[in-house]
Design an enzyme around this catalytic site. Structure first.
Site, PDB file in Angstrom:
ATOM      1  N   TYR A   1      -3.040  -1.150 -11.595  1.00 59.52           N
ATOM      2  CA  TYR A   1      -4.456  -1.436 -11.349  1.00 59.52           C
ATOM      3  C   TYR A   1      -5.155  -1.287 -12.683  1.00 59.52           C
ATOM      4  CZ  TYR A   1      -3.746  -1.081  -6.311  1.00 59.52           C
ATOM      5  OH  TYR A   1      -3.332  -1.274  -5.027  1.00 59.52           O
TER       6      TYR A   1
ATOM      7  N   ASP B   1       0.849  -1.171   0.000  1.00 58.15           N
ATOM      8  CA  ASP B   1       0.000   0.000   0.000  1.00 58.15           C
ATOM      9  C   ASP B   1       0.883   1.218   0.000  1.00 58.15           C
ATOM     10  OD1 ASP B   1      -2.982  -0.186   0.212  1.00 58.15           O
ATOM     11  OD2 ASP B   1      -2.470  -1.677   1.712  1.00 58.15           O
TER      12      ASP B   1
ATOM     13  N   PRO C   1      -8.826  -1.285  -3.025  1.00 56.84           N
ATOM     14  CA  PRO C   1      -7.402  -1.086  -2.759  1.00 56.84           C
ATOM     15  C   PRO C   1      -6.855   0.172  -3.418  1.00 56.84           C
ATOM     16  CG  PRO C   1      -7.696  -2.757  -4.453  1.00 56.84           C
ATOM     17  CD  PRO C   1      -9.063  -2.386  -3.971  1.00 56.84           C
TER      18      PRO C   1
ATOM     19  N   ARG D   1       6.742   0.980  -7.602  1.00 60.55           N
ATOM     20  CA  ARG D   1       7.086   0.411  -6.297  1.00 60.55           C
ATOM     21  C   ARG D   1       8.591   0.283  -6.128  1.00 60.55           C
ATOM     22  NH1 ARG D   1       4.123  -5.025  -5.014  1.00 60.55           N
ATOM     23  NH2 ARG D   1       5.761  -4.843  -3.432  1.00 60.55           N
TER      24      ARG D   1
END
Lengths: 684, 684
Positions: free
Chosen positions: B303, B49, B381, B295
Site C-alpha cells: 500500500y 484481505d 482497504p 501474501r
C-alpha cells in the site's frame, strides 16, 4: 485386432496404498508412469488400518496428512482389561497409545478408501498419472541381459483392458451389499482372480482390447496373491494355514482341545463397557479376547478371538463356513466382555480371518522388477501395521527409481531397496508373531500358571510394540546411502550394497539425536524472514531433492560466521557438480539452514547467498531458520532436541525420503563430496 | 414469455463473502434459500484481505479454517520503519502481529477468491444451495403490513437471468488480462452496474428469462453500490471524495501543497529490504509511506502513499487517470523504501484507491429485508478489516433468521442484528479513520513538530489496533439475547431490543474470563471417553444449536456430584419445552460438560444420562470433557483460563454464533428458564 504397442518408464501393477504411494513419487518427480489395477471399483468395504506416526509424517511430506488428521479417529490411550481374582474383567492399566515425544503425530485410524482417495486427489492435482482400472496383465517377458542398459526397456507385458461391466462382479456385489455382507481380509484370504477374470471375459466374447507395453521398470504391488510375483516364480515363505476361522491347538500342559474363532466386527456399538472409545485389549478368564479399535464415524472395530474348551475331548467341532453369521461373532465378543453388555443396530462389515506370517526372500529381479507390500509379506491384521509397511516399501523405492531414471543417481542405489526393506518386513513378522501369541492365549491365573499368558508380559510387549508400531524406529543399515559404520552385511540379506572398507563414514557424535539410517526428526523452528514457526520436517517435502541441513550454530559469533562462509565457498562446486547447468542451484540438493543466534539481532542478508539463492522471483526467503522463541507456539529448543552443539553446529545430509545419510562437522566437506560421489551422477 | 413465479424463504442478493456466509448458515440450518449474483465470474483478481483470528474461529466452526490456515500466508510480526536522525529509514520496533494468547489462530492473508471457493465447496457438500450467477434483480416490492405475519411472503422481486455471454464483459476482460491489468478496489470504486447490464442485455435482444420471486426474508450483500439498499431508499452517510487517486490537502502549519498518491501493487518483489516478508509500516522522512503485507505464493502487497511537495505553490497537479501505470506507483514505493532497492518481474494486480468512510444508519427494513457488508459500511482497504466485518455481519444475522423460520425463536431476536452490528461498523470506521490519518502523515521530526505524526503514537495505535483487528474484542450490548446489565440503549442505535428492568441478568463473577456479549473463548480440554485433546471451541460447531456449557467442577466430591444430578433433573424439562418431541434431546440445546476431577479416576457412566444421551447409535461419547493433562499436548488449564471455580463450577449459555448469552451458578436454573423464555418458542 492387432495389439497396440506402447512404452512407459515405470509400470505399477496394483493401485492399493503401496501402488499409489509409488505413483505419488513418480508424480512428484515427473516420471512417465502408468498404474493399472484389475478391479473396477477402488474402495473395499471394511478395510481399515491404523496409521503410524511415521506414515502421517510421510503423508505430510506430500501435503495431505492434514486430511487424514481431520477425518480419522485419534487413538490416545490403550486400556488393558484383565480378569481379577474373581474372574471378572477389570481395567488393569492405561498406557499412551503413541509414546509421547517420538513424533509430531499420533497413531490414528481411518478407512483405507479415504487414504486411497487422498492419493488419487494428489495424483490428479499434481500429474497426468491416472489409475487405469479394469486392466489386467496377461503375459510377461523380461530380458535380463538388458537389465544394466540404462536406455533399455527390458520388460514386456501384455495388458487386457476389460469393459466396465466385465469387471469383478463378485467384488462389486459385495460392495453394494453394504452394511452386513461378508468380506475377506485383504492380505490373506482373497485368492488371486486375475486368471478367472481373464477367462470369464474371454468366454463371453467381451475380452476387451489388448495392448503390448514395454517398460523400463515395473513395481508389483498386487497383493498377497501377486500376479507379478508369480511371473518371477518367487514364493512366499512361512506359515500358511488353510483353516479359515477356526483351528485346534493343544496348548502344552492343557489337555483339552481348544476351538479358536478369529473374527472382526465393524459396528456402531451400544454398550455400557466404559472404554469402548479407547483402544483396548480385553482378556477374559476363560472366554477369549477382544481387541477394541475405535474408528471414525462412531464405528468401532472389534477383533474377536474366542477360545472355548470343547466338551467331548479330542474331537474338533467343524463349522460350515456358510453358516457363519455376525451374530455368532458378536456372541463371542459378548462372552468376553461380560458382565458388560454389547449389541448394535448397525454393522458396517464383518469377517473371519487367519493368521499367516509369510515373507518373500527376494524383493526384486535384477533391480528392474520390484515387489512391494503384501506381494512380499503377509501377516495378521491385528497389529495394524500392514498398510503402513506396504506404503513405506514403495516410499523407500519410488524416489530411487525416479533418481535413476532422471539420471541423478547410479543404478547401484536400487540394491538398497532389498537391503533396507527386507529386514523391516522380517521385523514386522516377528512382531506380529509374538503379539498374536500373547493376544491369543488365556491369561495366566497366577505366576505358577505357565500355560497362561502373563499379563505383565503382555503389557510390556504392548509398550515395546508401541515404539515398533510408530514406524519411527526404522533404522536402515550401512550402505552407499547410509554412511554409518557397521557390518555392511547386517540386515542386507545377502545383497551387495556397494560399500567397502574405504567407504565414507559420518560422525554420529555431532548430533546425538540425529541418527544415520533413521528418519530426520522434527522440532519447531522459526523462519528467519517472517518469524513463522514450522515443524522442521514440514520443510523437507518429498519432492525428490536431497537436503543438506546446515546447523549453522551461533552465527552472531564472527569466527563461526567465517566457518559458514568458508563452508559455502567449498560447498558450491560440489552442489554444482550434481546439478545440471540449466537448473536452479537448489533443484537437486537443497540447503536448509538452522542457526542459533537470536532472531531479532540477525539479518537475512548477512548469510552467504548460497543459503538464500537469487532467482527471477527475488531472494529465497524460505531456507534460513532459527531456533528461537515464537510469539504463539513457545520455543522449539531444536538444537537441544537434535542434540547439536548450539555454538559450533554441524552438517547433515537427508535423503529424499527423509532418512539421514551422513552427518559430520562443518569442515568435513571432503567427506560430503565422497559421500555423494558414491552414487550421484556428475552433471557438469 | 410470461414471467415464472416462485417462492423462497430467504433470498440473498450478492455472492461475495458476506452473501456466502449467509448462505452457509442457511445450508447448516436446512433453510430453503436462493443466492443470486449479477456477475458471471466469481473471482476478482487482486482482492485480498487479512483474515482476523475471529474470522478463522468462525470458519473453523463450519469446518474449513484448516484450508485457509494451510494456504494462507501467516503474519507473525509487524516491523515499524522510521527515519533516523539522518533521515534514513531504520527498523525502530518489532511487535507481534496478533497479540499472544487472544485466540488459537493468528491473522493470515489469503486471496478472496480462495475464501469464496471454500464457502462454495461447503455449500456443495452440505446443501442444495448453489450460487445463481448472471441473475439480476430488476424490480422490488415490499408489503410492510405483512412484516409480522410469520407465514407471509412480503417481498417480491423480479429477476432477470442473463445468458452466459452477456455477463459482465468488462470484468471478464479485466480478469483475463491477468498480471498487469488495472483494477478497482472492491468497496469504494466500482459503480453499481446492475442497470447498465440490464440495459445492455435488453438493447441487443438477449435479455434472458424473467422470474417473479416471492420471499419471506431478503439479505442484501450487494456491495457498496447496493441495489437492495437503493430499493429501500437508504443512503450511506459520511465522507466520500470523488478524487480517485490524488487529492490536495493543506496540512496545517505547512504552506506547500501536498499531492497524495494512494496506490496498491501486488508483486513478487525483488528487493534487499530485509523485512519484505514481515508486515511493515514504513514512514520515510519526506517521501511518503509504504505498508507491506506479505501474501501467499511469494506475493507481497504494497500500500503506497506518496506525499510530494509540489513546486509552483498552490496549483494542484492534475494527472489523467489513463496515464497511471504501475511503474508510477512503483517509483513512489522506491522513493519511500530508499536506500533499499525494489523492483519486480511479476505484478499480479495493481490499483489506486480512495479513502471514504461511510455507514448506513439503518441495517434493515421491518426486520424482513437486511443489509450487510459493504452495502452498509465502507472504509479504506488498509485496515484489512472489510471482508472480516462483512462476513461477521451475516454470521450474526444468519442463524437468527434461520431460527425464526424454523419456529425455534421469536421474531424479536431479529432486532438484535441492528443493535449488535451497527456499533461494530461504527467502531470500524472510527478505527479506520484514525489509522489512515496516522499512516498518511509525515513522521514528526521531533516532539516540537506538531504537524508531523508522532511515531510513538503510531506504534501505540498499531498495538491497540491489533486487538481491534483480531475481531475477538467484539462485545455485544445488553439485549434479550445477552443477559448482562447495562443501559439497553448503549450501542443499540435506537433499536428496541426488548429488554426491561425485569429482564434476567447473568452473573459475570462465576467465570471472570467468560464475558456475556463476547465470544466464548477456547482452551484445550480432553474428551473423557477417549482422552483426545480438543480446543473447546472446536466442539461448538455452527449448526444452529444453543449450547449449555456445564462447568461441572470437581465431580469426584460427592456433594458436587449431587449438585450436578439435581441440575440435570431440573434442566431436563426446560430443554424438553423447547425441543420438538420427535427430535433428539440435543437437537435445539446441546449440553457440553467440562469437569475438573482427574480423568483416569472418573467413569463416563457416572454422569447423569442427560449429559451423554442414548440414541440408536448408543450413548453419546462426545459431550463430556475434562480439564486434565494430555499425553502429547500438555495441560489445557481450562478452568484457570476461563476463570471458573474448579470445585463449584458454573453454567454458561452460548448462542449459536458462539457469543455468550448468560452465565450463572449451577442452581440458577430458574434464571436460565427465564432467559430462554424471553425469545424461544415453546414446542411442547
Amino acid at each position: 485386432m492387432a495389439p497396440e504397442h506402447s512404452k512407459v518408464d515405470v509400470l505399477i501393477v496394483g493401485a492399493g496404498p503401496a501402488g499409489l504411494m509409488a505413483a505419488t513419487w513418480m508424480a512428484q518427480c515427473g516420471i512417465n508412469t502408468r498404474i493399472i489395477d484389475k478391479r473396477g471399483t477402488k474402495i473395499f468395504s471394511g478395510q481399515a488400518d491404523g496409521l503410524q506416526c511415521r506414515t502421517l509424517e510421510i503423508f505430510d511430506s506430500f501435503g495431505f496428512a492434514d486430511r487424514v488428521w481431520k477425518e480419522s479417529n485419534h487413538m490416545l490411550e490403550i486400556c488393558l482389561w484383565n480378569p481379577d481374582e474373581d474372574g471378572r474383567i477389570r481395567r488393569s492399566d492405561r498406557i499412551p497409545d503413541t509414546i509421547p515425544g517420538i513424533s509430531r503425530f499420533q497413531q490414528v485410524v481411518l478407512h483405507q478408501g479415504r487414504i486411497e482417495r487422498f492419493f488419487l486427489d494428489f495424483l490428479k492435482e499434481n500429474s497426468d498419472i491416472r489409475v487405469e482400472r479394469g486392466v489386467l496383465p496377461e503375459t510377461f517377458k523380461f530380458d535380463e541381459f538388458l537389465a544394466e542398459d540404462h536406455e533399455a526397456y527390458p520388460i514386456e507385458v501384455t495388458l487386457q483392458h476389460l469393459s466396465e461391466e466385465e469387471l469383478n462382479p463378485d467384488q462389486s456385489q459385495m460392495t453394494k451389499g453394504a452394511a452386513k455382507s461378508d468380506g475377506l481380509f485383504r492380505s490373506n484370504m482373497a485368492a488371486d482372480d486375475t486368471d478367472e477374470l481373464l477367462d470369464r471375459a474371454s468366454k463371453n466374447g467381451r475380452a476387451g482390447t489388448r495392448e503390448t507395453l514395454k517398460a523400463k521398470y515395473m513395481i508389483g504391488c498386487d497383493g498377497a496373491h501377486s500376479w507379478t510375483r508369480r511371473q518371477l516364480g518367487y514364493q512366499l515363505e512361512g506359515e500358511q494355514t488353510d483353516f479359515i476361522w477356526w483351528d485346534i491347538r493343544i496348548i502344552s500342559g492343557d489337555s483339552a482341545n481348544l476351538s479358536k474363532f478369529r473374527g472382526v466386527l465393524d459396528i456402531i456399538p451400544i454398550t455400557d463397557f466404559p472404554d469402548i472409545r479407547m483402544r483396548c485389549a480385553i482378556h477374559s478368564a476363560n472366554s477369549g479376547s477382544v481387541m477394541v479399535i475405535p474408528r471414525e464415524n462412531k464405528l468401532v472395530r472389534l477383533y474377536i478371538q474366542m477360545t472355548t474348551t470343547e466338551k467331548g475331548g479330542g474331537k474338533p467341532l467343524k463349522v460350515d463356513r456358510s453358516n457363519i453369521t455376525p451374530q455368532m461373532i458378536l456372541e463371542c465378543a459378548q462372552k468376553t466382555i461380560a458382565p458388560y453388555k454389547l449389541t448394535y443396530n448397525y454393522c458396517d462389515w464383518w469377517t473371519a480371518y487367519q493368521i499367516g506370517q509369510r515373507i518373500c526372500p527376494s524383493f526384486s529381479a535384477n533391480e528392474r522388477i520390484f515387489l512391494a507390500g503384501d506381494a512380499v509379506h503377509t501377516h495378521s491384521p491385528k497389529a495394524g501395521q500392514g498398510m503402513n509397511v506396504s506404503m513405506q516399501d514403495t516410499y523407500n523405492l519410488g524416489w530411487k527409481i525416479a533418481s535413476v531414471l532422471k539420471g541423478t543417481a547410479h543404478r547401484s542405489i536400487l540394491k538398497t531397496y532389498q537391503s533396507e526393506r527386507h529386514r523391516i518386513a522380517q521385523d514386522l513378522i516377528d512382531f506380529d508373531h509374538k503379539f498374536s501369541r500373547l493376544f491369543s492365549g488365556r491369561p495366566a491365573k497366577d505366576v505358577m500358571d505357565e500355560a497362561g499368558i502373563s499379563m505383565s508380559e503382555f503389557k510390556s510387549a504392548f509398550e515395546k510394540g508401541n515404539l515398533f508400531a510408530s514406524g519411527v524406529a526404522v533404522d536402515y543399515g550401512a550402505s552407499i546411502l547410509v554412511a554409518k559404520e557397521g557390518n555392511p552385511q547386517d540386515g542386507a540379506n545377502g545383497t551387495n550394497i556397494g560399500i567397502s572398507a574405504s567407504s565414507v563414514h559420518g560422525k554420529p557424535e555431532v548430533a546425538k539425536n540425529i541418527k544415520m539410517g533413521m528418519r530426520f526428526p522434527s522440532f519447531q523452528v522459526l523462519n528467519q524472514a517472517d518469524a513463522r514457526p514450522w515443524q522442521f520436517q514440514e520443510r523437507l517435502k518429498s519432492d525428490g531433492r536431497w537436503r543438506l541441513i546446515l546447523f549453522a550454530g551461533n552465527i552472531s559469533n564472527p569466527p563461526q560466521m567465517t566457518r559458514i562462509t568458508n563452508l559455502c565457498a567449498n560447498l558450491s562446486p560440489i552442489i554444482k557438480r550434481y546439478t545440471p547447468a540449466a537448473q536452479p542451484i537448489d533443484s537437486r540438493i537443497e540447503i536448509l539452514t538452522l542457526h542459533s543466534a537470536p532472531r531479532a539481532s540477525t539479518e537475512l542478508f548477512s548469510f552467504p547467498e548460497l543459503l538464500r539463492p537469487l532467482s527471477d522471483e527475488g531472494w529465497d526467503y524460505w531456507k534460513i531458520f532459527v531456533d528461537d522463541e515464537s510469539y504463539h507456539e513457545g520455543h522449539g529448543r531444536a538444537y537441544e532436541g537434535y542434540g547439536a552443539d548450539a555454538e559450533r553446529g554441524c552438517l547433515v545430509v537427508v535423503r529424499p525420503d527423509g532418512y539421514v545419510g551422513w552427518e559430520g562437522e562443518i569442515e568435513d566437506i571432503e567427506d560430503i563430496g565422497r559421500y555423494f560421489e558414491g552414487f550421484m551422477v556428475v552433471q557438469r
